[in-house]
Design a protein around this motif. Structure first.
Motif, PDB file in Angstrom:
ATOM      1  N   THR A 136       6.875  -4.366 -30.510  1.00 15.72           N
ATOM      2  CA  THR A 136       7.093  -4.009 -29.697  1.00 15.72           C
ATOM      3  C   THR A 136       5.390  -2.587 -30.396  1.00 15.72           C
ATOM      4  O   THR A 136       5.150  -2.881 -31.185  1.00 15.72           O
ATOM      5  N   VAL A 137       5.267  -3.037 -28.457  1.00 18.45           N
ATOM      6  CA  VAL A 137       4.079  -1.612 -28.075  1.00 18.45           C
ATOM      7  C   VAL A 137       4.040  -0.617 -29.199  1.00 18.45           C
ATOM      8  O   VAL A 137       3.339   0.183 -29.800  1.00 18.45           O
ATOM      9  N   LYS A 138       5.226   0.374 -28.997  1.00 18.48           N
ATOM     10  CA  LYS A 138       5.361   1.028 -30.642  1.00 18.48           C
ATOM     11  C   LYS A 138       4.790   1.051 -31.780  1.00 18.48           C
ATOM     12  O   LYS A 138       4.542   2.112 -32.290  1.00 18.48           O
ATOM     13  N   MET A 189      14.476   1.557 -37.654  1.00 17.67           N
ATOM     14  CA  MET A 189      12.676   1.270 -37.780  1.00 17.67           C
ATOM     15  C   MET A 189      13.083   1.047 -35.584  1.00 17.67           C
ATOM     16  O   MET A 189      12.558   0.547 -34.563  1.00 17.67           O
ATOM     17  N   GLU A 190      14.191   0.272 -35.666  1.00 11.40           N
ATOM     18  CA  GLU A 190      14.613   0.014 -34.210  1.00 11.40           C
ATOM     19  C   GLU A 190      14.810   1.454 -33.632  1.00 11.40           C
ATOM     20  O   GLU A 190      14.754   1.520 -32.685  1.00 11.40           O
ATOM     21  N   LYS A 191      16.160   2.207 -34.333  1.00 14.78           N
ATOM     22  CA  LYS A 191      15.581   3.470 -33.560  1.00 14.78           C
ATOM     23  C   LYS A 191      14.741   4.020 -33.246  1.00 14.78           C
ATOM     24  O   LYS A 191      14.655   5.108 -32.155  1.00 14.78           O
ATOM     25  N   LEU A 192      13.408   3.887 -33.905  1.00 13.99           N
ATOM     26  CA  LEU A 192      12.324   4.547 -33.718  1.00 13.99           C
ATOM     27  C   LEU A 192      11.131   4.117 -32.501  1.00 13.99           C
ATOM     28  O   LEU A 192      10.161   4.026 -32.587  1.00 13.99           O
ATOM     29  N   GLY A 193      12.412   2.346 -32.356  1.00 12.42           N
ATOM     30  CA  GLY A 193      11.830   1.764 -30.651  1.00 12.42           C
ATOM     31  C   GLY A 193      10.154   0.865 -31.910  1.00 12.42           C
ATOM     32  O   GLY A 193       9.076   0.202 -30.786  1.00 12.42           O
ATOM     33  N   PHE A 194      10.170   0.412 -33.876  1.00 11.86           N
ATOM     34  CA  PHE A 194       9.046  -0.173 -34.031  1.00 11.86           C
ATOM     35  C   PHE A 194       9.416  -1.029 -33.576  1.00 11.86           C
ATOM     36  O   PHE A 194       8.216  -2.224 -34.499  1.00 11.86           O
ATOM     37  N   LEU A 195      10.200  -1.577 -33.480  1.00 11.05           N
ATOM     38  CA  LEU A 195      10.866  -3.086 -33.089  1.00 11.05           C
ATOM     39  C   LEU A 195      11.791  -3.367 -32.663  1.00 11.05           C
ATOM     40  O   LEU A 195      12.566  -2.639 -32.533  1.00 11.05           O
ATOM     41  N   LYS A 196      12.054  -4.693 -32.480  1.00 13.80           N
ATOM     42  CA  LYS A 196      13.443  -5.347 -32.047  1.00 13.80           C
ATOM     43  C   LYS A 196      13.734  -5.916 -32.503  1.00 13.80           C
ATOM     44  O   LYS A 196      13.359  -7.320 -32.925  1.00 13.80           O
TER      45      LYS A 196
END
Lengths: 112, 112
Positions: free
Chosen positions: B90-92, B67-74
């Motif tokens: 994340t915003v995404k 999910m980090e790769k998808l930009g959904f969290l960090k």
DNA sequence: GCAATATGTTTCGTTGCCGAAATGATAGCA
DNA sequence: TGCTATCATTTCGGCAACGAAACATATTGC
């Protein structure tokens, strides 16, 4: 009907119950197929499900393989068109879905 | 609250919408983690999520990777205990969940 | 200070799903 | 009869997830 944040809350708790439940974890596609077999009028065919879900037929074939191995459904030949198969219910599949409904309906059932 | 067959109907239609939606298809565990990050009070850690879900820590690590790769969290370091990490929104990810809620709430959105 | 514990990650081997293309069997049609 | 279309399945290579165990780092407790 659930609205807004409520629907996410419900979804989240239902997922948690189902994750903790230690049953076989089906993919979304497998679960949708299973629900369709049990909740929608027959006949159910590979091509019909594929069209409905907008996926390719091999996806359906493989999902049926998985769930047939679990005993949740079975294939039967369609005598009127021998190219087709009819997908049918089993007791085991019905029990699984009943348990699933109970689980996501009442998260307390799998609470720690 | 949905009861009995109703909850299965809702679940089925929600799955169909989400299958047809052509977004990234997350596993149950990934989806639960994402919902938790966004709906539950921080801090969120690997060990906390693992305990809550009754799964092993590598399961969480790998789900976070996806999910980090998808930009959904960090991930962010926890300065008070450098062994830990804090999982953040994340915003995404927020947009994805908002869209998901809309989708399962109103199946007509992805109707053919 | 140093062993024991805790946190998160990585590695290993296995399993299962994916899309695309090819296949086998049946049906429809001229 | 043959040609084409359709139905479901199988094959292929690739990708992603799993559990168990090992790992590196940081913290705690004696």
């Amino acid at each position: 009907m659930y609205k807004g944040p409520e629907v996410l809350s419900f979804w989240r708790l239902a997922l948690l119950s189902s994750i903790r439940d230690n049953g076989p974890d089906l993919t979304s596609r497998q679960m949708y197929i299973l629900l369709t077999i049990y909740m929608s009028q027959p006949p159910h065919t590979v091509r019909g499900l594929a069209a409905q879900m907008q996926v390719t037929k091999p996806v359906i074939t493989r999902a049926l393989d998985s769930m047939e191995k679990l005993g949740f459904l079975k294939r039967a030949p369609d005598e009127s068109d021998k190219r087709s198969i009819l997908i049918q219910r089993t007791v085991k599949g019905a029990v699984f879905l009943r348990d699933f409904a109970d689980t996501i309906e009442d998260p307390a059932l799998t609470a720690e």
